[in-house]
Design a protein around this motif. Sequence first.
Motif, mmCIF file in Angstrom:
data_model
loop_
_atom_site.group_PDB
_atom_site.id
_atom_site.type_symbol
_atom_site.label_atom_id
_atom_site.label_comp_id
_atom_site.label_asym_id
_atom_site.label_seq_id
_atom_site.Cartn_x
_atom_site.Cartn_y
_atom_site.Cartn_z
ATOM 1 N N ARG A 1 -18.348 14.591 10.357
ATOM 2 C CA ARG A 1 -18.072 15.194 11.781
ATOM 3 C C ARG A 1 -17.657 14.140 12.951
ATOM 4 N N SER B 1 -10.380 9.949 12.934
ATOM 5 C CA SER B 1 -11.327 10.627 12.444
ATOM 6 C C SER B 1 -11.857 9.969 11.127
ATOM 7 N N TYR C 1 0.085 20.325 11.284
ATOM 8 C CA TYR C 1 -1.217 20.805 11.229
ATOM 9 C C TYR C 1 -1.744 22.170 11.608
ATOM 10 N N ALA D 1 -11.472 14.874 14.519
ATOM 11 C CA ALA D 1 -10.303 14.957 15.207
ATOM 12 C C ALA D 1 -9.751 16.319 15.866
ATOM 13 N N LEU D 2 -10.004 17.178 15.498
ATOM 14 C CA LEU D 2 -9.843 18.631 15.799
ATOM 15 C C LEU D 2 -10.502 18.848 17.228
ATOM 16 N N SER E 1 -13.105 11.760 8.840
ATOM 17 C CA SER E 1 -12.911 13.011 7.807
ATOM 18 C C SER E 1 -12.263 12.661 6.609
ATOM 19 N N LYS E 2 -11.006 12.220 6.791
ATOM 20 C CA LYS E 2 -9.996 12.172 5.720
ATOM 21 C C LYS E 2 -10.331 10.905 4.877
ATOM 22 N N PHE F 1 -4.809 10.458 9.150
ATOM 23 C CA PHE F 1 -4.441 10.128 7.864
ATOM 24 C C PHE F 1 -3.985 8.580 7.511
HETATM 25 C C1 LIG Z 1 -3.714 16.165 11.180
HETATM 26 C C2 LIG Z 1 -4.874 16.648 11.227
HETATM 27 N N1 LIG Z 1 -5.679 16.282 12.486
HETATM 28 C C3 LIG Z 1 -7.016 16.945 12.492
HETATM 29 C C4 LIG Z 1 -7.760 17.400 11.491
HETATM 30 C C5 LIG Z 1 -9.055 17.794 11.827
HETATM 31 O O1 LIG Z 1 -9.882 16.905 11.230
HETATM 32 P P1 LIG Z 1 -11.495 16.695 11.544
HETATM 33 O O2 LIG Z 1 -12.347 17.229 10.186
HETATM 34 O O3 LIG Z 1 -11.543 15.105 11.553
HETATM 35 O O4 LIG Z 1 -11.727 17.550 12.644
HETATM 36 C C6 LIG Z 1 -7.285 17.496 10.317
HETATM 37 C C7 LIG Z 1 -7.717 18.462 9.224
HETATM 38 O O5 LIG Z 1 -7.419 18.454 8.239
HETATM 39 C C8 LIG Z 1 -5.753 17.236 10.092
HETATM 40 O O6 LIG Z 1 -5.030 17.548 8.945
#
Ligand SMILES: Cc1ncc(COP(=O)(O)O)c(C=O)c1O
Length: 479
Positions: free
Chosen positions: A322, A312, A207, A182-183, A314-315, A288
């Motif tokens: 990634r 993403s 964030y 996501a980042l 990731s969570k 999330f």
């Molecule tokens: C709100 C939010 N957006 C994006 C990210 C980044 O996530 P990613 O690992 O998918 O890049 C995080 C990571 O904590 C997050 O809390």
Amino acid sequence: MAPVMRIGGRSLAALLPDLHSQRGPVYAALCDSVTALILDGRIGVETRLPSERELATALQISRATVTAAYDALRTAGFLVSRTGSGSFATVPSGSRPRTSLARWSSQSEAEDVIDLSCATLSAPPGVLQSVVVDAAAALPLYAETDGYDPGGLPVLREAIADRFRRRGVPTSPDQIFVTNGALHGLDLLMRLLIGPGDRILTELPTYPGTLDAARRVGARTVAVPMAAEGGWDVPAMVAALRQTAPRLALLIPDFHNPTGALIDGESRKAVLRAARQAGTTVIVDESFVELGFVEPETPCAAIDSSVVTIGSLSKPFWGGLRIGWIRASVDLVQRLAVLRASIDLGGAVLDQLVAAQVFPALDDLMPARLAGLLSQRDALLAALRRELPEWRVTEPQGGLSLWAELDAPMSTPLSLLAAPAGVLVVPGSRFGVDGTLERFLRIPFGLPAEYLTEAVTRLATVWRQLDRNALPGRQLVVA
Ligand SMILES: Cc1ncc(COP(=O)(O)O)c(C=O)c1O
């Protein structure tokens, strides 16, 4: 610098305690209360305060008292007056936003350290190996191609689009852009849509990655404080959109990081309407969204199809994969692909094939994951109520962290002293701009309950040892 936000006399009065019941003269109580509101992020930096006359009327005190309070605020560095345009909330010169420290601090070698610096989960046990094996079996087909696809593999784009459709958001695969998390998506969107000096509206707290990315492209952040009881302060957000007409609004309505709040449907509609009227592009970060303990709300992109959505794996699954995505118009997706072709030419094929295998497994995985997470959240809440009853904690409705309000603005010294005591936490000020939010601490609950309970015991011990008189909050925010 032009004014970006205003707070009226009555709105400010509503945030203040009864000044006459405080110790000392009323002007000093007013000065201290406004200082605390700025440090706690309830009044955003760069907000224009009411005129002395307006505030005096709202508070039913003399104008001379407000003048004395404003003078004291100015002397302490919390107010700056600009001829012809009024007085603005600020922080003392020398304050500066902290850049990320959570991930780049060397991870402690000590076995006994409980790392609460990240709101994450480890991969679900036993699943990763099998999805990697399945993905590897599909690889030979791709090995015959050149392997470059800046927008992402069609099979993964379809899997992501399908998940949106099942949530009531009509989506075709060419509206999906696959990213390295996501980042990465946030970064690409900012590079494409933001120029130096443009405004980006965010929640406060938010964030830190969002704030860092905005800073890097030279944007000015309009951080709108969340409501004291949790969730969006809709009138404040609508007013900020009207007053500042930011280019982008970057919002986390689904189990917000750090508070875990879920924004209700009416609030979403009101804010999206105001954004549309202001000509603001809304980017919703759904990192999330799968991690809710309550029924989900209507996705923002189902309310307003112009909303750009970031997501993403990731969570809900694992950060180490990634894999993330952007859902946007076909046109924006194509522009992102052109941009990415000049940066890294696209994501790894194998990782994307693994992600494509994860999607069909998610529905089966999530119930057990959420049940575990819920009992971890409850264990953390119980430990905090037992060991630190003086902290105020709002129960998160989902996500991976809670947002504790401490009884003194000492989040940074707490986090500094907690590290040698065996707990890594990130101070509240990392989730705000200009060093405010010192009264808050984010506590993730992604670890097993026994670690969380032990972490709270250690934090409570450190908290009791902190000498509040020796470390006044005002001094601490000046980094
Ligand atoms: C709100 C939010 N957006 C994006 C990210 C980044 O996530 P990613 O690992 O998918 O890049 C995080 C990571 O904590 C997050 O809390």
